[in-house]
Scaffold this motif. Sequence first.
Motif, PDB file in Angstrom:
ATOM      1  N   TYR A  14     -38.310  20.304 -24.377  1.00  0.00           N
ATOM      2  CA  TYR A  14     -38.503  21.018 -25.645  1.00  0.00           C
ATOM      3  C   TYR A  14     -37.177  21.650 -26.093  1.00  0.00           C
ATOM      4  O   TYR A  14     -36.819  21.622 -27.268  1.00  0.00           O
TER       5      TYR A  14
ATOM      6  N   TRP B 187     -34.681  19.084 -27.403  1.00  0.00           N
ATOM      7  CA  TRP B 187     -34.948  18.730 -28.802  1.00  0.00           C
ATOM      8  C   TRP B 187     -34.407  19.789 -29.755  1.00  0.00           C
ATOM      9  O   TRP B 187     -33.896  19.480 -30.825  1.00  0.00           O
TER      10      TRP B 187
ATOM     11  N   MET C  56     -39.390  19.849 -32.869  1.00  0.00           N
ATOM     12  CA  MET C  56     -39.389  21.040 -31.991  1.00  0.00           C
ATOM     13  C   MET C  56     -40.800  21.656 -31.940  1.00  0.00           C
ATOM     14  O   MET C  56     -40.955  22.844 -31.732  1.00  0.00           O
ATOM     15  N   HIS C  57     -41.793  20.802 -32.135  1.00  0.00           N
ATOM     16  CA  HIS C  57     -43.176  21.252 -32.299  1.00  0.00           C
ATOM     17  C   HIS C  57     -43.987  21.232 -31.008  1.00  0.00           C
ATOM     18  O   HIS C  57     -45.114  21.693 -30.998  1.00  0.00           O
ATOM     19  N   MET C  58     -43.412  20.697 -29.932  1.00  0.00           N
ATOM     20  CA  MET C  58     -44.251  20.312 -28.791  1.00  0.00           C
ATOM     21  C   MET C  58     -44.906  21.491 -28.071  1.00  0.00           C
ATOM     22  O   MET C  58     -45.888  21.307 -27.355  1.00  0.00           O
ATOM     23  N   TRP C  59     -44.375  22.689 -28.269  1.00  0.00           N
ATOM     24  CA  TRP C  59     -44.980  23.853 -27.630  1.00  0.00           C
ATOM     25  C   TRP C  59     -46.296  24.239 -28.308  1.00  0.00           C
ATOM     26  O   TRP C  59     -47.140  24.900 -27.694  1.00  0.00           O
TER      27      TRP C  59
END
Lengths: 115, 521
Positions: A97, A100, B239-242
């Motif tokens: 994360y 990225w 940057m969205h994976m959280w």
Amino acid sequence: MIESLFETLVTGGGYWNPIVFIIAFGIVDVITLIIYRAGEGDYTSELGGKPFLSGNPEISKENSHIAGGNLYWGLVEGLDEFYTVMKKMHTGIINDYIIWYLVVLVIVLFIFMGV
Amino acid sequence: MIEFIQKLPLIAILLPLIAGLATILIGKYSEKIRNIWVSSILGITLLVIVAILFEVIRNGLITYTLGAPQTTPEAWDVPVRIILEVDAMGAFIALGIGLTTFLASLYSWRFFDEDRLGMNTYYALLMITAAGGAGFAYTGDLFNLFVFLEITSISAAGLVAFWSKKGTPYEASFKFLVISAVSAMMFLMGVGFIYGQYNALNIGMVAERMMETGFGTLDQLALGLFVASLAMKAGAVPMHMWIPDAYGETPAPISMVMVTISQLSLYGLFRVSFSLYGFNLDGVALGWIIVILGLLTMFIGVMMAIIQKTIKRLMAYHAISQTGYMLLGVGVGLVALMSGDAGSIPIYGQQAMEGGIFHILNHAIYKGLLFLTAGAVIYKTNVRSLDDLGSLAREMPFTTVAFVVGAAAIAGLPPFNGFASKIIIYQSAYILNPFLTAVAMLVSVLTLASFVKVFQSVFLGPKKEEIEGIGEVPPSMKAAMFGLASLTILFGLFPDLVVETIVVPAAEALIDQQGYIGGIL
């Protein structure tokens, strides 16, 4: 004040008025009902016959629920390559994360600083 | 009276903050009194936030300086002080956090029936989140943006980890904490560059000095840090994976609050872009960056949602996707603003921004509703997997109707509120580039498909023995869902009233950099 409730929304290239939409929807419903009532009055569901499942026997009603995981199977299979890449991206690892984030930061800085 | 009005933003911050600490003491005495206390305080906070919004719309900016007299030229000799500066955009964005924290408190009365351990801390953290969110929306100071960002993030991390007996909330909370800490630190680094350059932290003051000196390398560096950090906190792709991790594991009422916390970061991004940098920067480039982030966010969000197998993770990916619409609307507005003559904006740009800003509020409402319906399903069945659910419409008709309203709104079906904001975005983005509208409409179709899947697998199907007789959720949970469903329908039926009353002033305030600077100098 009450008039302002029903004002038309200007949407950039056109207009939107939900009240007009609801009235139009109601008119379509009435027309649908008229057509429906013009049908045969003595119809029963038995006249429709049994479903044809490629020659297989009909599944009982209790076992015929299609679970969420099975829906859109064809779409997902068709986009298999896309989803393979996407799943590789979504590792669930916090380190990735942050990588990225750094990638985006570098790109944004390159654009702003004209490097 | 005027002095009292000027203090309203401070009251909106301090009231839940102090009451939140008192909650722990009250909770030791009685759970029932604590619940009423929390909801009453958050209800009053919401009323104060609404009062501030209408006051700002009617009479313009509210400014309030803490720990010093009102701003004077002499006061600027010491440029570090806490200044609240509320324009229509800040007042607008605070609505979301005020509304969701209030409804979350109401919904939580019975949601944790199974395990009530630690509820005092839970409510205290919820109120501190409300205080931090209001502070973030109302501050006119870069350093305090960072401080309130931290307050909101830390309290929210506690809330994400709260339900520790189900799922993997510790891991989700840890990820959220790392993401929040990294973005906050990088944001602070950007603030440091700005402070070193201009010897000021107030947004208006920095913008004024930036105009005098011109846009330098350090400003560019700071802007990059601001944009990337706030975009990550807002959940922009990649940057969205959280977001699925955090929203998916947290209790449903907190998922609803988390949506508005992400929106606060989006607001921070817009505030920095328009009010701090404004005409100093190459806004066309920044506008296109926001547009491209928006397109990627909406498309990848919805595509990932389609393949999800648990109800809340699916909804979390949709939350990402909907953020794309907001980015698209405001990005198109920024491109239009910077392409035209200085200070003027083509009509389609203004309307795109109105669409994007209207979508922020609509999204908070219908996404909140959807998370609450998911919470209702989990509360009653203790099941999250879409494969194991079904036929709940027979047992939970109220929740089913609430879900249908929320699903129709998020898919952009008329006459619900999601359609009203999406059609503004479609039509105004089309003027900039038809491709943008094509992608946005495709995403709406896929959103509908995804929610048809949820509806079919959760609420339809033959009767299941294991869910027979489970019944509906308690009245307090119904009340929270009813409130949001009503707003979804009302905002859909009377969109022009909402747009003209609160959205247009917010969009105009965001564009008006000189007005924001003038409010403090």
